[in-house]
Write a protein that holds these residues in place. Structure first.
Motif, PDB file in Angstrom:
ATOM      1  N   THR A   1      76.923  -8.015  21.708  1.00  0.00           N
ATOM      2  CA  THR A   1      75.976  -6.921  21.610  1.00  0.00           C
ATOM      3  C   THR A   1      75.876  -6.259  22.977  1.00  0.00           C
ATOM      4  OG1 THR A   1      74.107  -8.289  22.230  1.00  0.00           O
ATOM      5  CG2 THR A   1      74.651  -8.200  19.893  1.00  0.00           C
ATOM      6  N   PRO A   2      75.292  -5.056  23.048  1.00  0.00           N
ATOM      7  CA  PRO A   2      75.098  -4.430  24.358  1.00  0.00           C
ATOM      8  C   PRO A   2      74.294  -5.308  25.301  1.00  0.00           C
ATOM      9  CG  PRO A   2      74.811  -2.818  22.622  1.00  0.00           C
ATOM     10  CD  PRO A   2      74.975  -4.153  21.945  1.00  0.00           C
ATOM     11  N   ALA A   3      73.284  -6.020  24.758  1.00  0.00           N
ATOM     12  CA  ALA A   3      72.492  -6.913  25.611  1.00  0.00           C
ATOM     13  C   ALA A   3      73.359  -8.036  26.164  1.00  0.00           C
ATOM     14  CB  ALA A   3      71.320  -7.490  24.815  1.00  0.00           C
ATOM     15  N   ASP A   4      74.264  -8.560  25.324  1.00  0.00           N
ATOM     16  CA  ASP A   4      75.175  -9.609  25.785  1.00  0.00           C
ATOM     17  C   ASP A   4      76.028  -9.100  26.938  1.00  0.00           C
ATOM     18  OD1 ASP A   4      74.298 -11.401  23.868  1.00  0.00           O
ATOM     19  OD2 ASP A   4      75.828 -10.785  22.418  1.00  0.00           O
ATOM     20  N   ARG A   5      76.562  -7.889  26.752  1.00  0.00           N
ATOM     21  CA  ARG A   5      77.467  -7.352  27.770  1.00  0.00           C
ATOM     22  C   ARG A   5      76.719  -7.088  29.075  1.00  0.00           C
ATOM     23  NH1 ARG A   5      79.759  -4.870  23.091  1.00  0.00           N
ATOM     24  NH2 ARG A   5      78.466  -3.001  23.300  1.00  0.00           N
ATOM     25  N   THR A   6      75.455  -6.638  28.961  1.00  0.00           N
ATOM     26  CA  THR A   6      74.662  -6.392  30.164  1.00  0.00           C
ATOM     27  C   THR A   6      74.428  -7.678  30.937  1.00  0.00           C
ATOM     28  OG1 THR A   6      73.547  -4.528  29.128  1.00  0.00           O
ATOM     29  CG2 THR A   6      72.455  -5.523  31.030  1.00  0.00           C
ATOM     30  N   ALA A   7      74.146  -8.758  30.188  1.00  0.00           N
ATOM     31  CA  ALA A   7      73.879 -10.045  30.822  1.00  0.00           C
ATOM     32  C   ALA A   7      75.118 -10.604  31.502  1.00  0.00           C
ATOM     33  CB  ALA A   7      73.354 -11.036  29.787  1.00  0.00           C
ATOM     34  N   ILE A   8      76.281 -10.268  30.958  1.00  0.00           N
ATOM     35  CA  ILE A   8      77.527 -10.830  31.474  1.00  0.00           C
ATOM     36  C   ILE A   8      78.058 -10.045  32.676  1.00  0.00           C
ATOM     37  CG2 ILE A   8      79.974 -11.152  30.874  1.00  0.00           C
ATOM     38  CD1 ILE A   8      79.032 -11.902  28.079  1.00  0.00           C
ATOM     39  N   LYS A   9      77.679  -8.758  32.773  1.00  0.00           N
ATOM     40  CA  LYS A   9      78.189  -7.928  33.874  1.00  0.00           C
ATOM     41  C   LYS A   9      77.907  -8.563  35.227  1.00  0.00           C
ATOM     42  CE  LYS A   9      78.318  -3.244  32.017  1.00  0.00           C
ATOM     43  NZ  LYS A   9      77.728  -1.889  32.084  1.00  0.00           N
TER      44      LYS A   9
ATOM     45  N   ALA B   1      78.217  -4.926  10.637  1.00  0.00           N
ATOM     46  CA  ALA B   1      78.899  -5.125  11.919  1.00  0.00           C
ATOM     47  C   ALA B   1      78.043  -4.622  13.077  1.00  0.00           C
ATOM     48  CB  ALA B   1      80.251  -4.416  11.903  1.00  0.00           C
ATOM     49  N   GLN B   2      77.432  -3.460  12.901  1.00  0.00           N
ATOM     50  CA  GLN B   2      76.571  -2.908  13.949  1.00  0.00           C
ATOM     51  C   GLN B   2      75.373  -3.816  14.198  1.00  0.00           C
ATOM     52  OE1 GLN B   2      75.641   1.022  12.528  1.00  0.00           O
ATOM     53  NE2 GLN B   2      77.560   1.911  13.258  1.00  0.00           N
ATOM     54  N   ALA B   3      74.780  -4.321  13.122  1.00  0.00           N
ATOM     55  CA  ALA B   3      73.621  -5.205  13.266  1.00  0.00           C
ATOM     56  C   ALA B   3      73.990  -6.504  13.976  1.00  0.00           C
ATOM     57  CB  ALA B   3      73.025  -5.514  11.888  1.00  0.00           C
ATOM     58  N   ALA B   4      75.240  -6.948  13.784  1.00  0.00           N
ATOM     59  CA  ALA B   4      75.709  -8.177  14.429  1.00  0.00           C
ATOM     60  C   ALA B   4      76.214  -7.936  15.840  1.00  0.00           C
ATOM     61  CB  ALA B   4      76.818  -8.808  13.586  1.00  0.00           C
ATOM     62  N   GLY B   5      76.369  -6.645  16.225  1.00  0.00           N
ATOM     63  CA  GLY B   5      76.898  -6.326  17.550  1.00  0.00           C
ATOM     64  C   GLY B   5      78.377  -6.606  17.660  1.00  0.00           C
ATOM     65  N   MET B   6      79.109  -6.424  16.543  1.00  0.00           N
ATOM     66  CA  MET B   6      80.543  -6.700  16.520  1.00  0.00           C
ATOM     67  C   MET B   6      81.277  -5.530  15.879  1.00  0.00           C
ATOM     68  SD  MET B   6      80.531 -10.694  15.290  1.00  0.00           S
ATOM     69  CE  MET B   6      79.348 -11.853  15.985  1.00  0.00           C
TER      70      MET B   6
END
Length: 218
Positions: free
Chosen positions: A7-15, A55-60
């Motif tokens: 998800t976008p939140a996942d990607r933000t946390a990983i940056k 897919a959008q709801a799952a962030g995939m």
């Protein structure tokens, strides 16, 4: 290029995190997809829901969703049969008194079957049963059959302990007992005539049903 598994939140946390980014396992992705699908089915309705929306709801990406679930119906089957809140999956040690154990199991089954989530899933199964009999079959095996076995084991134990002089056909007796406890309430709940689950009132209803079966007459 961003990974579709996050998800976008996942990607933000990983940056900015050193080393390789975390990657969800296939089992974790499947769980996230099922949870997203359940939410979409509940809010949008099964007929109107799309794999893209799930897919959008799952962030995939849709590709990721389709790699695990070939179509919307297979995803619905997975949602309905995923063991997450079944009482027999996380059961406690049996109580010493078989009758107390029978009461406990009936109460657990009642709370499970009348829960908002299970009612929602049951309505989904009913709505698709005619065009997808395999869904109804899986639901029957995963929920109804296991519920009967869960209660039936305690009823058989009460019979062997001499607390119940019931018939040899414990399976049929279990069906009737569960029906006496839940049938009317379940139909009303499925039709939207729901009330907050009250454990004390349900326990009293269970005791009344047991007395009809010659159990716990005192």
């Amino acid at each position: 290029m961003s990974r579709p598994d996050f998800t976008p939140a996942d990607r933000t946390a990983i940056k900015g995190r050193p080393g390789r980014p975390l990657v969800c396992s296939e089992a974790e992705r499947a769980t996230r997809i099922r949870e997203a699908a359940e939410e979409v089915f509940a809010t949008t309705g099964y007929g109107a829901a799309t794999m893209e929306e799930i897919a959008q709801a799952a962030g995939m990406s849709k590709k990721t969703v389709y790699s695990l679930y070939s179509n919307k119906l297979s995803l619905l089957v997975a949602v309905v049969t995923a063991a997450r809140d079944f009482p027999w999956e996380h059961d406690e040690a049996p109580l010493a008194d078989p009758l107390d154990e029978l009461r406990r199991r009936l109460l657990s089954i009642a709370a499970f079957i009348l829960s908002s989530r299970q009612l929602r899933l049951t309505r989904l199964v009913i709505s698709q049963a005619e065009r997808a009999p395999e869904l109804a079959d899986q639901f029957h095996k995963q929920v109804m059959t296991k519920s009967r076995r869960y209660v039936g084991a305690a009823l058989e134990r009460a019979r062997q302990d001499g607390q119940w002089a019931g018939p040899e056909d414990v399976e049929a007796a279990t069906d009737m007992l569960i029906g006496a406890v839940l049938a009317e309430l379940h139909i009303s709940a499925l039709l939207g005539q729901t009330e907050p689950f009250d454990r004390e009132r349900m326990a009293a209803r269970i005791d009344s049903a047991l007395r009809l079966f010659g159990l716990g007459a005192n």
